[in-house]
Design a protein around this motif. Structure first.
Motif, PDB file in Angstrom:
ATOM      1  N   VAL A   9      -1.143   3.320  -2.697  1.00 34.56           N
ATOM      2  CA  VAL A   9      -1.204   1.588  -1.755  1.00 34.56           C
ATOM      3  C   VAL A   9       0.165   1.991  -0.864  1.00 34.56           C
ATOM      4  O   VAL A   9       1.247   1.880  -1.547  1.00 34.56           O
ATOM      5  N   GLU A  10       0.168   1.402  -0.111  1.00 35.43           N
ATOM      6  CA  GLU A  10       1.220   1.064   1.146  1.00 35.43           C
ATOM      7  C   GLU A  10       0.563  -0.544   1.397  1.00 35.43           C
ATOM      8  O   GLU A  10       0.520  -1.237   2.096  1.00 35.43           O
ATOM      9  N   ASN A  11       1.986  -0.837   1.622  1.00 34.77           N
ATOM     10  CA  ASN A  11       1.862  -2.675   1.136  1.00 34.77           C
ATOM     11  C   ASN A  11       3.135  -3.370   2.779  1.00 34.77           C
ATOM     12  O   ASN A  11       4.217  -2.155   2.365  1.00 34.77           O
ATOM     13  N   ARG A  12       3.499  -4.079   3.444  1.00 31.22           N
ATOM     14  CA  ARG A  12       4.550  -4.640   3.616  1.00 31.22           C
ATOM     15  C   ARG A  12       5.009  -6.373   3.318  1.00 31.22           C
ATOM     16  O   ARG A  12       3.929  -6.718   3.468  1.00 31.22           O
ATOM     17  N   GLU A  13       6.441  -6.697   3.766  1.00 29.16           N
ATOM     18  CA  GLU A  13       6.517  -7.447   3.492  1.00 29.16           C
ATOM     19  C   GLU A  13       7.269  -7.359   4.584  1.00 29.16           C
ATOM     20  O   GLU A  13       8.493  -6.671   4.772  1.00 29.16           O
ATOM     21  N   TRP A  34       8.667  -7.264  -5.408  1.00 31.17           N
ATOM     22  CA  TRP A  34       7.053  -6.694  -4.990  1.00 31.17           C
ATOM     23  C   TRP A  34       6.961  -5.454  -4.902  1.00 31.17           C
ATOM     24  O   TRP A  34       6.117  -4.774  -4.968  1.00 31.17           O
ATOM     25  N   GLU A  37       4.506  -6.131  -8.180  1.00 34.11           N
ATOM     26  CA  GLU A  37       3.037  -5.568  -7.726  1.00 34.11           C
ATOM     27  C   GLU A  37       2.271  -4.951  -7.074  1.00 34.11           C
ATOM     28  O   GLU A  37       1.148  -4.856  -7.478  1.00 34.11           O
ATOM     29  N   ILE A  38       2.910  -4.563  -5.992  1.00 32.76           N
ATOM     30  CA  ILE A  38       2.349  -2.544  -5.645  1.00 32.76           C
ATOM     31  C   ILE A  38       2.684  -2.169  -6.303  1.00 32.76           C
ATOM     32  O   ILE A  38       0.929  -1.047  -6.237  1.00 32.76           O
ATOM     33  N   SER A  42      -1.597  -0.142  -7.442  1.00 33.28           N
ATOM     34  CA  SER A  42      -1.100   1.507  -7.715  1.00 33.28           C
ATOM     35  C   SER A  42      -2.090   1.767  -9.217  1.00 33.28           C
ATOM     36  O   SER A  42      -2.663   2.504  -9.483  1.00 33.28           O
ATOM     37  N   THR A  70      10.633  -5.178   8.054  1.00 33.09           N
ATOM     38  CA  THR A  70       9.582  -5.328   7.062  1.00 33.09           C
ATOM     39  C   THR A  70      10.349  -4.227   6.127  1.00 33.09           C
ATOM     40  O   THR A  70      10.771  -3.524   5.984  1.00 33.09           O
ATOM     41  N   THR A  74       5.454   1.948  -0.824  1.00 30.98           N
ATOM     42  CA  THR A  74       4.706   3.215  -0.970  1.00 30.98           C
ATOM     43  C   THR A  74       4.319   3.246  -2.524  1.00 30.98           C
ATOM     44  O   THR A  74       5.697   3.643  -3.057  1.00 30.98           O
ATOM     45  N   THR A  91      10.660   2.114  -1.278  1.00 34.14           N
ATOM     46  CA  THR A  91      10.583   0.956   0.058  1.00 34.14           C
ATOM     47  C   THR A  91      11.913   1.285   1.103  1.00 34.14           C
ATOM     48  O   THR A  91      12.750   2.119   0.765  1.00 34.14           O
TER      49      THR A  91
END
Length: 148
Positions: A9-13, A34, A37-38, A42, A70, A74, A91
């Motif tokens: 899972v990849e995400n940006r904040e 953050w 949560e990510i 996963s 950001t 990952t 991060t």
């Protein structure tokens, strides 16, 4: 059985002023939130169950993330027990204008899969069916033990 690459899972904040400390960089508590949560996402992709945080093995803050950049996070599952799931989290600070990234934070979380009665429940076996999956798992196992 779930393959390691399926748990990625990849995400940006975006780091906003309300996420920052007095130095105008992301507050460590926000980065941890953050990542948690990510990491849970996963773990849930892996297990197909609701997952709760059981342990943070390590949290290494290597450099700050300034307001306006950001946090690119990952996460992937690298090991599992009967009901526990180990997730590596990385991060990176990312400047969206230049696409420049550098690692800022690394951690290893343990989640527990729970059933509808909030009791631990079994998880599937983790499989690794690719060279990239093998590489990611090896890096996580070495890092978990402080060898990275």
């Amino acid at each position: 059985m779930t393959d390691l690459m399926e748990t990625l899972v990849e995400n940006r904040e975006m780091v906003q002023p309300n996420h920052a400390n007095m130095l105008e960089v992301a507050h460590g508590g926000n980065v941890m939130k953050w990542m948690d949560e990510i990491g849970a996402m996963s773990a849930m992709r892996f297990s197909g169950e609701t997952c709760v945080t059981a342990q943070v093995n390590r949290m290494d803050f290597e450099r700050p993330i300034p307001v306006g950049d950001t946090a690119f996070i990952t996460a992937y599952v690298y090991d599992a027990g009967r009901s526990s799931i180990k997730v590596r989290l990385i991060t990176e600070r990312e400047d969206l204008r230049t696409r420049e990234r550098e690692q800022t934070t690394e951690s290893y979380f343990v989640y527990v899969a729970i059933d509808d009665e909030n009791r631990p429940t079994t998880v599937p076996d983790l499989t690794v069916d690719s060279e990239e999956g093998d590489r990611l798992r090896q890096v996580a196992l070495e890092g978990e033990n402080g060898d990275s």
